[in-house]
Design a protein around this motif. Sequence first.
Motif, PDB file in Angstrom:
ATOM      1  N   ILE A  69       0.843  -1.203   0.000  1.00 29.94           N
ATOM      2  CA  ILE A  69       0.000   0.000   0.000  1.00 29.94           C
ATOM      3  C   ILE A  69       0.876   1.249   0.000  1.00 29.94           C
ATOM      4  CG2 ILE A  69      -1.826   1.247   1.209  1.00 29.94           C
ATOM      5  CD1 ILE A  69      -2.685  -1.497   0.240  1.00 29.94           C
ATOM      6  N   THR A  70       0.478   2.221  -0.800  1.00 23.68           N
ATOM      7  CA  THR A  70       1.149   3.524  -0.820  1.00 23.68           C
ATOM      8  C   THR A  70       0.102   4.616  -0.662  1.00 23.68           C
ATOM      9  OG1 THR A  70       2.857   2.694  -2.336  1.00 23.68           O
ATOM     10  CG2 THR A  70       2.622   5.083  -2.137  1.00 23.68           C
ATOM     11  N   VAL A  71       0.382   5.583   0.220  1.00 23.66           N
ATOM     12  CA  VAL A  71      -0.475   6.761   0.331  1.00 23.66           C
ATOM     13  C   VAL A  71       0.206   7.890  -0.449  1.00 23.66           C
ATOM     14  CG1 VAL A  71      -1.471   8.481   1.874  1.00 23.66           C
ATOM     15  CG2 VAL A  71      -1.465   6.068   2.544  1.00 23.66           C
ATOM     16  N   TYR A  72      -0.412   8.267  -1.548  1.00 16.82           N
ATOM     17  CA  TYR A  72       0.112   9.318  -2.421  1.00 16.82           C
ATOM     18  C   TYR A  72      -0.596  10.610  -2.045  1.00 16.82           C
ATOM     19  CZ  TYR A  72       1.313  11.665  -6.860  1.00 16.82           C
ATOM     20  OH  TYR A  72       1.781  12.525  -7.822  1.00 16.82           O
ATOM     21  N   ALA A  73       0.139  11.546  -1.403  1.00 18.41           N
ATOM     22  CA  ALA A  73      -0.536  12.721  -0.854  1.00 18.41           C
ATOM     23  C   ALA A  73       0.409  13.907  -0.748  1.00 18.41           C
ATOM     24  CB  ALA A  73      -1.090  12.393   0.531  1.00 18.41           C
ATOM     25  N   ASP A  74      -0.180  15.076  -0.769  1.00 17.04           N
ATOM     26  CA  ASP A  74       0.515  16.324  -0.497  1.00 17.04           C
ATOM     27  C   ASP A  74       0.832  16.375   1.003  1.00 17.04           C
ATOM     28  OD1 ASP A  74       1.342  18.915  -0.067  1.00 17.04           O
ATOM     29  OD2 ASP A  74      -0.594  19.832  -0.597  1.00 17.04           O
ATOM     30  N   PRO A  75       2.099  16.461   1.420  1.00 14.47           N
ATOM     31  CA  PRO A  75       2.430  16.482   2.849  1.00 14.47           C
ATOM     32  C   PRO A  75       1.686  17.559   3.624  1.00 14.47           C
ATOM     33  CG  PRO A  75       4.423  16.223   1.535  1.00 14.47           C
ATOM     34  CD  PRO A  75       3.305  16.496   0.568  1.00 14.47           C
ATOM     35  N   PRO A 124       2.339  16.391  -5.622  1.00 15.24           N
ATOM     36  CA  PRO A 124       2.426  17.850  -5.801  1.00 15.24           C
ATOM     37  C   PRO A 124       1.408  18.571  -4.916  1.00 15.24           C
ATOM     38  CG  PRO A 124       2.413  16.729  -7.915  1.00 15.24           C
ATOM     39  CD  PRO A 124       2.088  15.694  -6.883  1.00 15.24           C
ATOM     40  N   ALA A 125       1.705  19.804  -4.602  1.00 16.64           N
ATOM     41  CA  ALA A 125       0.821  20.613  -3.759  1.00 16.64           C
ATOM     42  C   ALA A 125      -0.578  20.676  -4.369  1.00 16.64           C
ATOM     43  CB  ALA A 125       1.392  22.020  -3.603  1.00 16.64           C
ATOM     44  N   GLY A 126      -1.578  20.516  -3.511  1.00 15.66           N
ATOM     45  CA  GLY A 126      -2.962  20.605  -3.937  1.00 15.66           C
ATOM     46  C   GLY A 126      -3.552  19.303  -4.431  1.00 15.66           C
TER      47      GLY A 126
END
Length: 557
Positions: A354-360, A399-401
């Motif tokens: 599992i990977t969480v792909y998210a803007d920090p 990326p941001a947003g």
Amino acid sequence: MATDAAAASGGKDHKVDRNDRLVILASSVGTVIEWYDFYLYGSLAAIITVQFFSGVNETTGFIFALMAFAAGFAVRPFGAIVFGRLGDLWGRKNTFLVTMLLMGLSTFVVGLLPSYAAIGIAAPIILVLMRLIQGLALGGEYGGAATYVAEHAPQGKRGFYTSFIQITATAGLLLSLVVILGVRTAVGEEAFAEWGWRIPFLVSILMLAVSLWIRLKLSESPSFKRMKAEGKGSKTPLKDSFGKWPNLKLVLIALVGLAAGQAVVWYTGQFYALFFLERVLKVDASLANVLIAIALLLATPFFVIFGWLSDKIGRKPIILLGCLLAALTYFPLFQALTTAANPALARATATSPITVYADPADCNVQFDPIGKTVFNHSCDLAKSYLAKAGINYTNLEAPAGTVAEVRIGDTVVVPSFRGDAMSPADFAAQKKTWDASLGEALSGVGYPLKAASDEVNKPVVVAILFILVLYVTMVYGPIAAALVEMFPTSIRYTSMSLPYHIGNGWFGGFLPTTAFAMVAATGNIYYGLWYPIVVALITVVVGFIFVKEGKDVDLNA
């Protein structure tokens, strides 16, 4: 006086042997009851969350329950200071009679305490107050019992004699698990969750009465009586223990070079292992308790074995070896525990990571001290679900947003959503739908909602738990004798109690909460193990350099 002298010099007459057995029995039984009282709370944390922290959300409620459990550990050093001072001024026996009475009564009160639904915020406040009293009492109990037994022990047998005190912590945990399982079986899960959980707390009053009756038969320790008769007692044990550098240096060495490593190994092998089975691997609570109870039963004799062995080869090598072995093997042992206890989870993790792909910037620290914050950012929603499900994941910066998404293996992507832009009603409805879709996607690639009890490889799980507890016996069996031997009679109770309870109360007591927070922050279910590993390795280094072997020290010198 003849009996006292014989005891101090290692006399072998039948009367001394019989008196010694009474000393060990009375000190051990009383301390078992105190640990039983203390561990009931930890074993029933999930139910206590519902009963006393139902006014906040589920995640925050469980964190509050862990913090309330940790509160008992936080005040243990203060109990060591208060009761340690009394023990050096007033006597060992009288002091640990008081601590046992405080512990037993506060536990009994928890069994009678109305829930949050009945009396509101007063319920958790009183609960935490009782935990604080328990922690203070335990802070004074252990040092008194260990010092009392060691001062009765013949030269060359202190490790063996005090090892029976070391059994008490594990025996108290085991007793609490047995009583809980017995009540659960007798009344059923539904009744136990509603009211049956109170029974283990209430029956402690009977155990308290028995242990008080036994302890009242004891006399003061020979070393303390001799010190008083010779007028060598300290009038300011706190100042003499911590206000003078030569003794303060010994206190710090005892803390970092012995107690800290012992504590994290002890709590990892018993408490964190149980927490990991239940909360991370989702093993049925009753089954997890049975498995760890079996491991405890098998390993408990080794407390005495290592205590006896420390009289032959020394305390230091056994304690430091236990810390080193634990640090070197925790990662493979807990990974093997995952495979044995929840093989479906292990398979799914290997085949569909599992990977969480998210803007920090979209990810928050999910701890709300007030319990009213709704974490509705897209990243928070993804991580909250996975953490609650005990699923390992990695973080990938977007990326941001970017709206966060959960990537399952190479093909499945479940987008999250921006709940912060919705009304509460719309958010609740959308979250319910999203949770269901993510759960369905995870189930589709083999992630289980909980461990299937019939798939748990019980012999292997018990074997792994046994190894973890064996490390506990290595570090804990000789620790009482090691600490007692570092300090003079006049300030022994005070001086040895503080490093022990800072180590076990702070380094050890906060381990489950700290490790869980590390796991939640990283997504790696094993990441929390770095905490006990690093502390144990520090103890190995400091202990090897600075701790002096004390097995041949004369306690009356």
